[in-house]
Enzyme design. Structure first.
Site, PDB file in Angstrom:
ATOM      1  N   LYS A   1       9.779   1.287   3.538  1.00 27.59           N
ATOM      2  CA  LYS A   1      10.275   1.485   2.181  1.00 27.59           C
ATOM      3  C   LYS A   1      11.756   1.866   2.104  1.00 27.59           C
ATOM      4  O   LYS A   1      12.424   1.587   1.114  1.00 27.59           O
ATOM      5  CB  LYS A   1       9.467   2.567   1.459  1.00 27.59           C
TER       6      LYS A   1
ATOM      7  N   SER B   1       2.869  -1.756   8.393  1.00 22.57           N
ATOM      8  CA  SER B   1       3.880  -1.358   7.413  1.00 22.57           C
ATOM      9  C   SER B   1       4.112   0.134   7.277  1.00 22.57           C
ATOM     10  O   SER B   1       5.129   0.539   6.721  1.00 22.57           O
ATOM     11  CB  SER B   1       3.527  -1.957   6.048  1.00 22.57           C
TER      12      SER B   1
HETATM   13  C1  PLP Z   1       4.629   0.205  -0.315  1.00 20.48           C
HETATM   14  C2  PLP Z   1       3.819  -0.149   0.836  1.00 20.48           C
HETATM   15  C3  PLP Z   1       3.174  -1.405   0.945  1.00 20.48           C
HETATM   16  C4  PLP Z   1       3.237  -2.440  -0.141  1.00 20.48           C
HETATM   17  O1  PLP Z   1       4.540  -2.864  -0.418  1.00 20.48           O
HETATM   18  P1  PLP Z   1       4.889  -3.590  -1.794  1.00 20.48           P
HETATM   19  O2  PLP Z   1       6.326  -3.915  -1.656  1.00 20.48           O
HETATM   20  O3  PLP Z   1       4.615  -2.629  -2.907  1.00 20.48           O
HETATM   21  O4  PLP Z   1       4.012  -4.790  -1.904  1.00 20.48           O
HETATM   22  C5  PLP Z   1       2.457  -1.668   2.099  1.00 20.48           C
HETATM   23  N1  PLP Z   1       2.346  -0.763   3.078  1.00 20.48           N
HETATM   24  C6  PLP Z   1       2.933   0.443   3.026  1.00 20.48           C
HETATM   25  C7  PLP Z   1       2.762   1.385   4.151  1.00 20.48           C
HETATM   26  C8  PLP Z   1       3.686   0.797   1.896  1.00 20.48           C
HETATM   27  O5  PLP Z   1       4.252   2.004   1.848  1.00 20.48           O
END
Ligand code: PLP
Length: 478
Positions: free
Chosen positions: A54, A308
Site C-alpha cells: 500500500k 500482498s
Molecule cells: C489493500 C490490499 C489489497 C487489495 O488492494 P486493492 O488495491 O484495494 O484492490 C490486497 N491485499 C492487501 C494485503 C491489501 O492491503
C-alpha cells in the site's frame, strides 16, 4: 471522472515509490510447486516496510502533490494497511497526515499508525461512517484526500509491482494472480502487464463473499454489494472503484473466487515454503492460483501470485490454522445422530472404520438420540467425503456433511462435549484429544445457566484410539 484513460504505462514507469518502498523479491514456492506440478512464484510484498504494497500508491500520490498541497497535509480513511502506508509516506515526505479510523479499530492498529506520527481521529461505527466523516474533515481543513485505490496516481504506484515482476522474470509466465479489493493493485499491474506482455493472463482473485469486481464485470458497471464478508479484511470492499473498473474491465482475463478455507490453506502453503505468515488478503491471490491450477490439463505452467501483505493479528492464527486443514481437503466435518444408549458410540466407531478422527463433540439431547459432530481426516481429498457419508448412512445413521457449512464448523470447534446435572449444578464436558487441546474459555455461555466447564482429556492418543477399533473388527472376523 475523466473520459480518457490515463497513460498508465508511462505513469507506472515514472512513479516515485523507491524513496520508501523496496524492490520486493520474487521467490519460488518450491514445496508448493512440487506438490501441484506447476512453477509457482510469489511476489513478496509482505516484505515492504509496512508489510504490504500500500505504501507504493500512497507515496506516489503524495509525491505528486504541489508543495502547497503537501504543506497543507493529507487525510486518509482506513483501519488497515492503507493507513500505515499513508502515515509512513507522510513521515518520509515531511507532510502532516490525518488518519480517520472507525471507532471500533483495535488499539494495536491505532498504535501502529500513531507510531509514524500521524494524527488519528476515531469516528464512526464502520468504514462507511468513518469515510463520510473523513471527507467532511478534509474539506473543512483543506487537506488532500488520499484514496486507497480509486485514484490514477495510486493505481500507477501499485503498478510498479508489475514493473518489477516483468524485470525480475523475463521468461515464460503464463498467468499472474492479483488480489482485488477496490482494484488499485490489479488495475495498475494489469495495465502495465498488458501494455508489455499481453500474452500473460491477468487473473483477479476475490473472496466469494466480497466479490465486488466479479459482480461489476457481470453487470457491466460497478455495483454496490449490500454486505461483504470481513474475514479477508484487506479486501472487504463493497464497490469497485470507477477508475479501477475502467482498466479492469479491459484488461482482466478471468476472475477466480475462493472461500475462507482455501485462503487459510494458502496461508499455510506460504508458511511451509517461507516461514512467513501472510494475512488473509495477502494469501488470497495464491488461493486463486491453486484453484486455477486444478483445472489446468498440463503440468509445468509458470504462475505468479502477489503475496500482498502480512498484517495479521496474532490472535487470529489459531482460527487460520484450524481452517487450513479443511481448505486442503484434509479434513471433513459431519453431524451424525446416534441412539442415546450404551454401546452406541462403539457401534458408530465400527461403522466409521479405520479412520483418523481429528475432532469429536458429543451433545446430549433429551430425546432418544444424541447428536455428535465429528471431524475426520481425509487421505484422498474432497471426493472421500461422499464415500464416508454413504458409508455411515448405509449403516443406518442420519448424516449431514458440514464441511462447507461455516456455522457448523464454528460450532464443532467451540461447542461443548456433553452436559450433565450433577448435584443440582449443570456441568458441561468437552472431550479433548491429546495433541489437539482446546481452550475452555472459547465455550459459549449462551443459555442463561451458570455452567461449569470441565475439559475431559481422553486417555488414548488419537491414532491408537481408532486403531483399536480396527483391531476389534479384525478379531471379530476370525
Ligand atoms: C489493500 C490490499 C489489497 C487489495 O488492494 P486493492 O488495491 O484495494 O484492490 C490486497 N491485499 C492487501 C494485503 C491489501 O492491503
Amino acid at each position: 471522472m475523466p473520459d480518457s484513460m490515463p497513460d498508465y504505462l508511462r505513469a507506472v514507469l515514472t512513479s516515485r515509490v523507491y524513496e520508501v518502498a523496496i524492490e520486493s523479491p520474487l521467490t519460488v514456492a518450491s514445496r508448493l510447486s512440487r506438490r501441484i506440478g506447476h512453477h509457482v512464484l510469489l511476489k513478496r510484498e509482505d516484505l515492504q516496510p509496512v508489510f504490504s504494497f500500500k505504501l507504493r500508491g500512497a507515496y506516489n500520490k503524495m509525491a505528486s502533490l504541489t508543495p502547497a498541497e503537501r504543506a497543507a497535509g493529507v487525510l486518509a480513511v482506513s483501519a488497515g494497511n492503507h493507513a500505515q502506508g499513508v502515515a509512513l509516506a507522510a513521515r518520509e515526505l515531511g507532510c502532516r497526515a490525518t488518519i480517520v479510523m472507525p471507532s471500533t479499530t483495535p488499539s494495536i492498529k491505532v498504535d501502529a499508525v500513531a507510531a509514524y506520527g500521524a494524527e488519528i481521529i476515531l469516528e464512526g461505527d464502520g468504514y462507511d461512517a468513518a469515510a463520510a466523516v473523513g471527507k467532511r474533515i478534509a474539506v473543512e481543513r483543506g487537506l488532500t484526500f488520499v484514496h486507497p485505490y480509486d485514484d490514477p496516481a495510486v493505481i500507477a504506484g501499485q503498478g510498479t509491482v508489475a514493473m518489477e515482476l516483468l524485470r525480475q522474470h523475463a521468461g515464460r509466465l503464463d498467468a499472474v494472480f492479483i488480489p482485488v479489493g477496490g482494484g488499485g493493485l490489479a488495475a495498475g499491474m494489469a495495465a502495465y502487464i498488458k501494455a508489455l506482455r499481453p500474452e500473460i493472463k491477468v487473473i483477479g482473485v476475490e473472496p466469494i463473499d466480497a466479490a465486488c469486481l466479479d459482480a461489476a464485470l457481470k453487470a457491466g458497471e460497478p455495483v454496490t454489494l449490500d454486505q461483504v464478508g470481513l474475514f479477508v479484511d484487506g479486501v472487504a470492499v463493497k464497490r469497485i472503484g470507477d477508475h479501477t473498473f475502467k482498466v479492469l474491465k479491459q484488461h482482466i482475463d478471468e476472475m477466480v473466487l475462493v472461500n475462507t478455507d482455501e485462503i487459510c490453506a494458502a496461508i499455510k502453503d506460504v508458511f511451509d515454503d517461507t516461514r512467513v505468515v501472510l494475512e488473509p488478503a495477502g494469501a488470497l491471490a495464491l488461493a486463486g492460483l491453486k484453484r486455477y491450477a486444478e483445472q489446468l490439463t498440463h503440468p509445468g505452467a509458470t504462475l505468479c501470485a502477489v503475496a500482498s501483505g502480512a498484517n495479521v493479528n496474532f490472535d487470529r492464527l489459531r482460527h487460520i490454522a484450524e481452517r487450513a486443514e479443511i481448505g486442503e481437503a484434509l479434513e471433513a466435518v459431519f453431524g451424525v445422530a446416534i441412539p442415546e444408549q450404551p454401546g452406541s458410540f462403539l457401534g458408530f466407531c465400527r461403522a466409521l472404520g479405520p479412520r483418523s478422527v481429528t475432532e469429536f463433540n458429543y451433545r446430549y439431547t433429551p430425546d432418544a438420540s444424541a447428536q455428535i459432530y465429528v471431524g475426520i481426516a481425509l487421505r484422498r481429498g474432497a471426493a472421500e467425503r461422499a464415500e464416508i457419508a454413504a458409508q455411515l448412512s448405509g449403516a443406518g445413521y442420519a448424516v449431514s456433511d458440514y464441511t462447507d457449512n461455516e456455522l457448523a464448523k464454528l460450532h464443532v470447534r467451540h461447542m461443548v462435549g456433553g452436559r450433565a446435572a450433577i448435584n443440582g449444578r449443570e456441568r458441561v464436558y468437552r472431550f479433548e484429544f491429546p495433541g489437539a487441546p482446546r481452550r475452555a474459555a472459547a465455550l459459549p455461555r449462551t443459555d442463561g445457566h451458570a455452567l461449569e466447564h470441565h475439559a475431559v482429556s481422553l486417555p488414548q492418543p488419537r491414532r491408537r484410539l481408532w486403531a483399536g477399533v480396527r483391531r476389534h473388527r479384525g478379531r471379530r472376523r476370525q
